[in-house]
Design an enzyme around this catalytic site. Structure first.
Site, PDB file in Angstrom:
ATOM      1  N   ARG A   1       0.856  -1.183   0.000  1.00 47.01           N
ATOM      2  CA  ARG A   1       0.000   0.000   0.000  1.00 47.01           C
ATOM      3  C   ARG A   1       0.895   1.237   0.000  1.00 47.01           C
ATOM      4  O   ARG A   1       1.991   1.218   0.578  1.00 47.01           O
ATOM      5  CB  ARG A   1      -0.873   0.052   1.258  1.00 47.01           C
ATOM      6  CG  ARG A   1      -2.088  -0.837   1.207  1.00 47.01           C
ATOM      7  CD  ARG A   1      -3.171  -0.275   0.263  1.00 47.01           C
ATOM      8  NE  ARG A   1      -4.355  -1.118   0.233  1.00 47.01           N
ATOM      9  CZ  ARG A   1      -4.571  -2.100  -0.641  1.00 47.01           C
ATOM     10  NH1 ARG A   1      -3.691  -2.367  -1.582  1.00 47.01           N
ATOM     11  NH2 ARG A   1      -5.688  -2.806  -0.604  1.00 47.01           N
ATOM     12  N   HIS A  38      -1.069   0.904  -9.698  1.00 43.22           N
ATOM     13  CA  HIS A  38      -1.810   0.064  -8.730  1.00 43.22           C
ATOM     14  C   HIS A  38      -2.596  -1.037  -9.446  1.00 43.22           C
ATOM     15  O   HIS A  38      -3.796  -1.234  -9.191  1.00 43.22           O
ATOM     16  CB  HIS A  38      -2.752   0.916  -7.860  1.00 43.22           C
ATOM     17  CG  HIS A  38      -3.181   0.196  -6.609  1.00 43.22           C
ATOM     18  ND1 HIS A  38      -3.475   0.827  -5.431  1.00 43.22           N
ATOM     19  CD2 HIS A  38      -3.348  -1.127  -6.360  1.00 43.22           C
ATOM     20  CE1 HIS A  38      -3.824  -0.066  -4.505  1.00 43.22           C
ATOM     21  NE2 HIS A  38      -3.749  -1.276  -5.059  1.00 43.22           N
TER      22      HIS A  38
HETATM   23  N1  LIG Z   1      -1.100  -3.615  -5.353  1.00 42.19           N
HETATM   24  C1  LIG Z   1      -2.129  -4.423  -5.464  1.00 42.19           C
HETATM   25  O1  LIG Z   1      -2.741  -4.510  -6.519  1.00 42.19           O
HETATM   26  C2  LIG Z   1      -2.519  -5.285  -4.301  1.00 42.19           C
HETATM   27  C3  LIG Z   1      -3.385  -6.364  -4.506  1.00 42.19           C
HETATM   28  C4  LIG Z   1      -3.702  -7.160  -3.427  1.00 42.19           C
HETATM   29  C5  LIG Z   1      -3.177  -6.905  -2.170  1.00 42.19           C
HETATM   30  N2  LIG Z   1      -2.346  -5.843  -1.992  1.00 42.19           N
HETATM   31  C6  LIG Z   1      -1.787  -5.573  -0.669  1.00 42.19           C
HETATM   32  O2  LIG Z   1      -1.011  -6.673  -0.228  1.00 42.19           O
HETATM   33  C7  LIG Z   1      -1.214  -6.828   1.172  1.00 42.19           C
HETATM   34  C8  LIG Z   1      -0.826  -8.232   1.601  1.00 42.19           C
HETATM   35  O3  LIG Z   1      -1.797  -9.157   1.138  1.00 42.19           O
HETATM   36  P1  LIG Z   1      -1.830 -10.659   1.674  1.00 42.19           P
HETATM   37  O4  LIG Z   1      -3.057 -11.279   1.128  1.00 42.19           O
HETATM   38  O5  LIG Z   1      -0.526 -11.324   1.444  1.00 42.19           O
HETATM   39  O6  LIG Z   1      -2.010 -10.382   3.251  1.00 42.19           O
HETATM   40  P2  LIG Z   1      -1.861 -11.425   4.448  1.00 42.19           P
HETATM   41  O7  LIG Z   1      -2.066 -12.812   3.973  1.00 42.19           O
HETATM   42  O8  LIG Z   1      -2.744 -10.913   5.541  1.00 42.19           O
HETATM   43  O9  LIG Z   1      -0.337 -11.286   4.886  1.00 42.19           O
HETATM   44  C9  LIG Z   1       0.152 -10.141   5.516  1.00 42.19           C
HETATM   45  C10 LIG Z   1       1.590 -10.400   5.933  1.00 42.19           C
HETATM   46  O10 LIG Z   1       2.129  -9.179   6.466  1.00 42.19           O
HETATM   47  C11 LIG Z   1       2.705  -9.455   7.743  1.00 42.19           C
HETATM   48  N3  LIG Z   1       2.578  -8.300   8.632  1.00 42.19           N
HETATM   49  C12 LIG Z   1       1.466  -7.634   9.001  1.00 42.19           C
HETATM   50  N4  LIG Z   1       1.759  -6.663   9.884  1.00 42.19           N
HETATM   51  C13 LIG Z   1       3.103  -6.742  10.098  1.00 42.19           C
HETATM   52  C14 LIG Z   1       4.004  -6.038  10.916  1.00 42.19           C
HETATM   53  N5  LIG Z   1       3.597  -5.042  11.715  1.00 42.19           N
HETATM   54  N6  LIG Z   1       5.303  -6.396  10.875  1.00 42.19           N
HETATM   55  C15 LIG Z   1       5.726  -7.402  10.087  1.00 42.19           C
HETATM   56  N7  LIG Z   1       4.926  -8.127   9.288  1.00 42.19           N
HETATM   57  C16 LIG Z   1       3.614  -7.792   9.289  1.00 42.19           C
HETATM   58  C17 LIG Z   1       1.884 -10.611   8.291  1.00 42.19           C
HETATM   59  O11 LIG Z   1       2.631 -11.244   9.323  1.00 42.19           O
HETATM   60  P3  LIG Z   1       2.116 -12.590  10.046  1.00 42.19           P
HETATM   61  O12 LIG Z   1       2.295 -13.682   9.002  1.00 42.19           O
HETATM   62  O13 LIG Z   1       3.011 -12.745  11.190  1.00 42.19           O
HETATM   63  O14 LIG Z   1       0.666 -12.376  10.388  1.00 42.19           O
HETATM   64  C18 LIG Z   1       1.702 -11.457   7.034  1.00 42.19           C
HETATM   65  O15 LIG Z   1       2.825 -12.272   6.811  1.00 42.19           O
HETATM   66  C19 LIG Z   1      -2.690  -6.472   1.349  1.00 42.19           C
HETATM   67  O16 LIG Z   1      -2.971  -6.099   2.687  1.00 42.19           O
HETATM   68  C20 LIG Z   1      -2.857  -5.322   0.392  1.00 42.19           C
HETATM   69  O17 LIG Z   1      -2.580  -4.103   1.065  1.00 42.19           O
HETATM   70  C21 LIG Z   1      -2.004  -5.033  -3.020  1.00 42.19           C
END
Ligand SMILES: NC(=O)c1ccc[n+]([C@@H]2O[C@H](COP(=O)([O-])OP(=O)(O)OC[C@H]3O[C@@H](n4cnc5c(N)ncnc54)[C@H](OP(=O)(O)O)[C@@H]3O)[C@@H](O)[C@H]2O)c1
Length: 318
Positions: A233, A281
């Site tokens: 993000r 994005h």
């Molecule tokens: N650009 C785009 O088009 C697009 C598309 C889709 C998603 N996204 C973004 O990608 C993000 C990730 O998606 P996802 O599905 O992979 O999410 P997810 O499955 O919820 O994974 C989030 C990861 O971030 C880690 N995390 C969260 N807070 C943290 C912190 N304070 N310190 C260190 N690590 C932290 C979590 O750690 P733990 O494993 O320990 O819980 C987890 O490994 C989304 O939230 C969204 O913002 C962007």
């Protein structure tokens, strides 16, 4: 009973048709079609106006139309119902493509060869680093981060990961070094040539890509310096710190899919910066058919006595 679509920035009617074609037993409404908020049972939202969902007190679940939920959780007046995000194999594959594309473009000096071709130059250059010379660090080892780490590992990059809680990866990446929390961050950064950021935006991660973090990355290296890839993000970025790091050589380059202000305004220094690659994005677009299908399946799960999948932890913020 009905499903409310609360969408800004996308074509509401298009989404309404998609949902209504799958959700035969309920009406799919836009906000100005709701006569009694008490009859709204479910909400599917994307960047709704904060405060605008307060009246829907009988809501059983609020679905995000994307993988991120920061647009929902930043609303203090969100109905007190489970918040559900999208986990979709097509979206994950697309994000993995973007990460691999950008990592390979920096490894294989894409910008340099495109410029040489345009200039009609043939420079015989045999000094090419390989993926095995490069350490990639993936911040965020969730759905998207873990899939990207696996794909990068399969190409031959030396991959490590960092997450909030400790991880023990399995399968092909079982030997991947994993770091966690603030204790593990400096060791993780110090080994990283390419930093891939796939974290959610939460109060803890806001502005995390700042001067202190960037200056902890491995200097030198076979790319000429560290490279940042961010598709998490825009709010994760301290954008002036990124520009300064690029200009001072603390960062060698950056591929950015997300920005604090989107669309990125005309005249932003990121557009013309020679060390920056901008994508609008769209590293992992949510395909409307898959998204609507998944949300309708979840509603039908509840109808038949099942539980919701992919419910976010409102306390943790993701
Ligand atoms: N650009 C785009 O088009 C697009 C598309 C889709 C998603 N996204 C973004 O990608 C993000 C990730 O998606 P996802 O599905 O992979 O999410 P997810 O499955 O919820 O994974 C989030 C990861 O971030 C880690 N995390 C969260 N807070 C943290 C912190 N304070 N310190 C260190 N690590 C932290 C979590 O750690 P733990 O494993 O320990 O819980 C987890 O490994 C989304 O939230 C969204 O913002 C962007």
């Amino acid at each position: 009973m009905s499903l409310l679509l609360a969408i800004r920035g996308w074509d509401q009617r298009y989404w309404q048709e998609k949902f209504q074609a799958l959700l035969h037993e309920r009406r799919v409404l836009l906000p100005d079609e709701v006569s009694d908020p008490a009859y709204v049972e479910f909400i599917a939202a994307w960047k709704h106006a904060p405060g605008s969902l307060k009246a829907y007190r009988n809501t059983r679940a609020v679905f995000s139309l994307g993988a991120g939920v920061d647009h929902l959780l930043s609303d203090r007046d969100l109905p007190d119902a489970p918040v559900v995000r999208i986990v979709d194999s097509d979206l994950t594959r697309r994000m993995t493509e973007w990460v691999v594309w950008q990592a390979l473009d920096w490894l294989r000096q894409g910008a340099r060869y495109r410029a040489q071709q345009q200039a009609g130059q043939w420079i015989d250059d045999r000094e090419q680093p390989s993926a095995g010379d490069i350490s990639v660090g993936v911040m965020g080892l969730g759905e998207l981060g873990m899939a990207s780490a696996l794909a990068l590992h399969q190409i031959g990059f030396n991959v490590a990961g960092w997450s909030r809680t400790p991880k023990k990866p399995e399968g092909a990446v079982s030997s991947m070094p994993c770091f966690s929390g603030s204790d593990g961050l400096s060791t993780f950064l110090a080994r990283t040539d390419i930093l891939v950021c796939l974290m959610p935006l939460t109060p803890q991660t806001e502005g995390i890509l700042n001067q202190s973090l960037l200056s902890g990355l491995k200097q030198g290296g076979r790319l000429g310096g560290p490279v940042l890839l961010n598709a998490g993000r825009g709010g994760l970025q301290d954008e002036s710190a990124i520009l300064k790091a690029l200009d001072r050589g603390v960062l060698f380059g950056a591929s950015l899919d997300v920005f604090r202000q989107e669309p990125l305004p005309a005249g932003s220094p990121f557009y013309n910066h020679p060390k920056v690659r901008v994508t609008p994005h769209n590293s992992a677009m949510s395909h409307p058919d898959a998204i609507a299908g998944q949300i309708v399946q979840q509603i039908h799960r509840l109808d038949s006595g099942g539980t919701l999948l992919n419910v976010v932890d409102r306390q943790a913020g993701y």
